[in-house]
Design a protein around this motif. Structure first.
Motif, mmCIF file in Angstrom:
data_model
loop_
_atom_site.group_PDB
_atom_site.id
_atom_site.type_symbol
_atom_site.label_atom_id
_atom_site.label_comp_id
_atom_site.label_asym_id
_atom_site.label_seq_id
_atom_site.Cartn_x
_atom_site.Cartn_y
_atom_site.Cartn_z
ATOM 1 N N ASP A 43 6.647 -0.834 -14.572
ATOM 2 C CA ASP A 43 7.081 -1.209 -15.925
ATOM 3 C C ASP A 43 8.362 -2.038 -15.871
ATOM 4 O OD1 ASP A 43 8.466 1.150 -14.950
ATOM 5 O OD2 ASP A 43 9.371 1.286 -16.933
ATOM 6 N N THR A 99 5.744 8.269 -2.793
ATOM 7 C CA THR A 99 7.081 7.713 -2.606
ATOM 8 C C THR A 99 8.078 8.708 -3.176
ATOM 9 O OG1 THR A 99 6.233 5.471 -2.765
ATOM 10 C CG2 THR A 99 8.592 5.764 -3.138
ATOM 11 N N ARG A 100 9.050 9.073 -2.378
ATOM 12 C CA ARG A 100 10.005 10.104 -2.794
ATOM 13 C C ARG A 100 11.291 9.460 -3.329
ATOM 14 N NH1 ARG A 100 8.431 15.093 -1.342
ATOM 15 N NH2 ARG A 100 6.826 15.263 0.288
ATOM 16 N N SER A 122 14.760 5.213 -1.744
ATOM 17 C CA SER A 122 13.574 6.085 -1.739
ATOM 18 C C SER A 122 13.314 6.585 -0.326
ATOM 19 C CB SER A 122 12.331 5.327 -2.243
ATOM 20 O OG SER A 122 11.734 4.590 -1.197
ATOM 21 N N GLY A 164 14.871 2.552 -11.356
ATOM 22 C CA GLY A 164 14.554 1.359 -10.575
ATOM 23 C C GLY A 164 14.875 0.059 -11.265
ATOM 24 N N HIS A 165 15.283 0.135 -12.512
ATOM 25 C CA HIS A 165 15.604 -1.092 -13.238
ATOM 26 C C HIS A 165 17.058 -1.482 -12.980
ATOM 27 C CE1 HIS A 165 12.186 -0.270 -16.361
ATOM 28 N NE2 HIS A 165 11.740 -0.501 -15.135
ATOM 29 N N ARG A 190 0.820 -1.218 0.000
ATOM 30 C CA ARG A 190 0.000 0.000 0.000
ATOM 31 C C ARG A 190 0.854 1.268 0.000
ATOM 32 N NH1 ARG A 190 2.009 -0.212 4.700
ATOM 33 N NH2 ARG A 190 1.634 1.294 6.342
ATOM 34 N N ALA A 191 2.020 1.198 0.636
ATOM 35 C CA ALA A 191 2.860 2.388 0.767
ATOM 36 C C ALA A 191 3.647 2.685 -0.499
ATOM 37 C CB ALA A 191 3.822 2.225 1.944
ATOM 38 N N PHE A 192 3.641 1.738 -1.448
ATOM 39 C CA PHE A 192 4.351 1.943 -2.708
ATOM 40 C C PHE A 192 3.381 1.886 -3.896
ATOM 41 C CE2 PHE A 192 8.123 0.071 -0.330
ATOM 42 C CZ PHE A 192 8.738 1.294 -0.153
ATOM 43 N N ALA A 193 2.141 2.275 -3.651
ATOM 44 C CA ALA A 193 1.119 2.179 -4.700
ATOM 45 C C ALA A 193 1.449 3.049 -5.907
ATOM 46 C CB ALA A 193 -0.238 2.570 -4.127
ATOM 47 N N ASP A 194 2.303 4.056 -5.719
ATOM 48 C CA ASP A 194 2.628 4.958 -6.822
ATOM 49 C C ASP A 194 3.936 4.588 -7.535
ATOM 50 O OD1 ASP A 194 4.150 5.548 -4.578
ATOM 51 O OD2 ASP A 194 4.262 7.684 -5.000
ATOM 52 N N VAL A 195 4.547 3.473 -7.162
ATOM 53 C CA VAL A 195 5.827 3.084 -7.780
ATOM 54 C C VAL A 195 5.566 2.452 -9.148
ATOM 55 C CG1 VAL A 195 7.813 1.530 -7.580
ATOM 56 C CG2 VAL A 195 6.998 2.784 -5.574
ATOM 57 N N ASN A 206 12.874 -5.004 -12.853
ATOM 58 C CA ASN A 206 12.465 -3.793 -12.137
ATOM 59 C C ASN A 206 12.711 -4.051 -10.653
ATOM 60 O OD1 ASN A 206 11.224 -1.649 -10.828
ATOM 61 N ND2 ASN A 206 9.622 -1.450 -12.396
ATOM 62 N N LEU A 207 13.866 -3.613 -10.175
ATOM 63 C CA LEU A 207 14.245 -3.880 -8.782
ATOM 64 C C LEU A 207 13.325 -3.141 -7.807
ATOM 65 C CD1 LEU A 207 16.386 -5.248 -6.923
ATOM 66 C CD2 LEU A 207 17.645 -3.089 -6.993
ATOM 67 N N PHE A 208 12.944 -1.901 -8.147
ATOM 68 C CA PHE A 208 12.081 -1.140 -7.245
ATOM 69 C C PHE A 208 10.702 -1.803 -7.131
ATOM 70 C CE2 PHE A 208 14.297 3.303 -7.661
ATOM 71 C CZ PHE A 208 15.472 2.745 -7.205
ATOM 72 N N VAL A 219 -0.611 8.171 -1.573
ATOM 73 C CA VAL A 219 0.765 7.780 -1.257
ATOM 74 C C VAL A 219 1.729 8.591 -2.099
ATOM 75 C CG1 VAL A 219 2.421 5.897 -1.502
ATOM 76 C CG2 VAL A 219 0.133 5.438 -0.626
ATOM 77 N N MET A 255 12.720 2.320 0.648
ATOM 78 C CA MET A 255 13.540 1.293 0.006
ATOM 79 C C MET A 255 14.999 1.526 0.361
ATOM 80 S SD MET A 255 11.947 1.098 -3.813
ATOM 81 C CE MET A 255 10.178 0.919 -4.100
#
Lengths: 329, 162
Positions: A190, B5-6, A258, B121-122, A182-187, A208-210, B3, A302
């Protein structure tokens, strides 16, 4: 290691009026009530909040006692000798040492692992998962209800070469049962674009590691994402507070990928405070081998940790052949 | 509540702080985007060092020289979009030993293996023995897990908070 390692089984005592058993491992006795764990040893006793104790214990076992020292709090913890483990109380606390109540006992790793797992199983109720962020799980407080049938431990997951390669550890996905937290819903989710020429199939690789980190269902539980020789990159999602204080037996490096984490830094041997490091997205910082550190992450963030897994390092640092910090300049 | 994320970027990053009763050199506190913003394109600046192991930050802007290492390396795109081109080196040209990435004198001879386009992030595998090149249409940032080598730039006094 200060004495011959004991290979002993934990002794399970009768259940108390709340339904929880007490335990004895060597000279240490463990019991709990609704709110707290009570730890006794031949020269002293200690009390700790049960949530913190269980969060520390399941991580300590899952990590195989990790690198170096795992302080459950400033008094109680373990020290990994890779095959044997010290359990200590007050051995790295100036006040306890001055009072003469510090204590340390060395066991085989297997003894401690089995013992801690026995305690965890008995004391963790259904609906509470100490590896989840506090806002994502139930409470460990109160009387015993029903033991959790979820896997209590998540071992240190280690990619041999890189996550997602054929034959290596899989990348997290919906298919593996890991939805985006839920805390990374905007990540962004792709994937990288890979174009392979004929004859080189399987030789190029990217992930996609993130997205992988954003799908972790646990916190403060690193997993190895890539390895070159003995250099390991470990990624983890962090929320609330690191429920242990880590004193490493080698230098390690933190990369804030992050958001932000506040690190409380203390002298490893005495616990004396050294200060605070606030790491924001993009920051890189060494954690020297002579400190203990504890992180506080206001929002799920992260983190990547770069470790040198060379097996001879603890002895080189302990003997002073290597400086406890990574760079001279 | 939505949310947020920064992440950091070349254009927008905020470095944290370090307040310790200790020698700050021991912590080598830096910021990848700050390092990249003050680097020439394709400089590979060490931001972490574990004896022979390093992490290098590089700003990718245009087409880089070609590199090769005798061991796997791994690049994480931290900002922008980077194309990674790969060529299988002739065995006689592949590094036989040593450590770290070295820069090739020019475009390598060998078969094209393919390419990877990575965004923030890749993580991209830079396989041992394969020549590779970074290409970006606009300034981008990657951090590379590798070993100390001929192209590693160490300038700790310039990049660290002291």
């Amino acid at each position: 290691m200060t004495e011959e390692a004991k290979n002993v089984d934990i002794v399970v005592g009768p259940a108390n009026h709340l339904g929880y058993s007490s335990f004895q491992l060597g000279g240490f006795e463990f019991s709990r009530d609704e709110y707290f764990v009570h730890i006794k040893w031949p020269k002293g006793k200690h009390v700790m909040e049960i949530d913190r104790f269980l969060r520390a214990m399941v991580r300590d076992i899952g990590w195989g006692f990790f690198y170096g020292w795992i302080f459950f709090d400033d008094v109680f913890g373990t020290h990994n000798h890779y095959g044997t483990v010290d359990i200590f109380a007050g051995a790295y606390d100036e006040g306890c040492k001055a009072a003469g109540i510090d204590y340390l006992e060395t066991f085989t790793s297997d003894s401690v692992s089995k013992g801690f797992e026995t305690i965890s199983k008995n004391w963790i109720n259904e609906g509470y998962d100490p590896l989840n962020a506090p806002m994502e799980t139930g409470s460990p407080m109160g009387e015993k209800t029903r033991e959790s049938d979820k896997p209590l431990l998540r071992n240190f997951i280690a990619a041999k070469r890189m996550l997602g390669l054929k034959g290596d550890v899989a990348v997290r996905s919906d298919e593996t049962g890991h939805p985006i937290n839920r805390a990374f819903a905007d990540v962004p989710v792709d994937n990288p674009d890979i174009e392979v020429e004929p004859g080189f199939e399987g030789q190029l690789h990217a992930i996609n590691l993130f997205d992988h980190i954003a799908r972790s269902d646990v916190t403060w539980n690193p997993s190895i994402s890539s390895a070159t020789r003995n250099s390991l990159c470990c990624v983890t999602s962090e929320e609330h507070m690191l429920p242990v204080i880590h004193g490493n037996d080698r230098n390690e490096w933190f990369f804030q990928l992050s958001d932000e984490i506040h690190w409380k830094v203390q002298d490893k041997n005495t616990g004396r405070p050294r200060g605070i490091i606030v790491m924001k997205a993009g920051d890189v910082c060494a954690m020297p081998a002579d400190i203990r550190h504890q992180g506080f992450s206001p929002k799920r963030s992260m983190l990547m940790v770069m470790e040198n897994a060379s097996p001879d390092l603890p002895e080189l640092y302990a003997s002073g052949k290597l400086a406890p910090y990574p760079i001279e300049f | 509540m939505a949310v947020q994320t920064r992440f950091g970027s070349l254009g927008s990053y905020e470095k944290g702080s370090i307040e310790l009763n200790d020698d700050l050199k021991h912590y080598a506190f830096s910021n990848m985007f700050e390092v990249a913003s003050k680097s020439k394109p394709f400089e590979r600046v060490a931001v972490a060092k574990n004896i022979e192991y390093v992490a290098e930050v590089t700003k990718v802007d245009g087409a880089s020289p070609w590199y090769v290492a005798p061991h796997d390396e791994f690049a994480i795109v931290m900002d922008g979009e980077i194309e990674f081109n790969f060529v299988k080196l002739d065995p006689s040209a592949a590094p036989a030993g040593g450590q770290g990435a070295k820069q090739l004198a020019g475009a390598p001879n060998g078969q094209k293996m393919g390419k990877v386009r990575g965004r923030r992030g890749h993580q991209v595998l830079l396989p041992a023995g394969a020549a590779y090149q970074f290409v970006s249409k606009s300034p981008s940032v990657a951090v590379i897990q590798t070993l100390l080598g001929p192209v590693t730039v160490e300038r700790w006094s310039d990049i660290c908070t002291l």
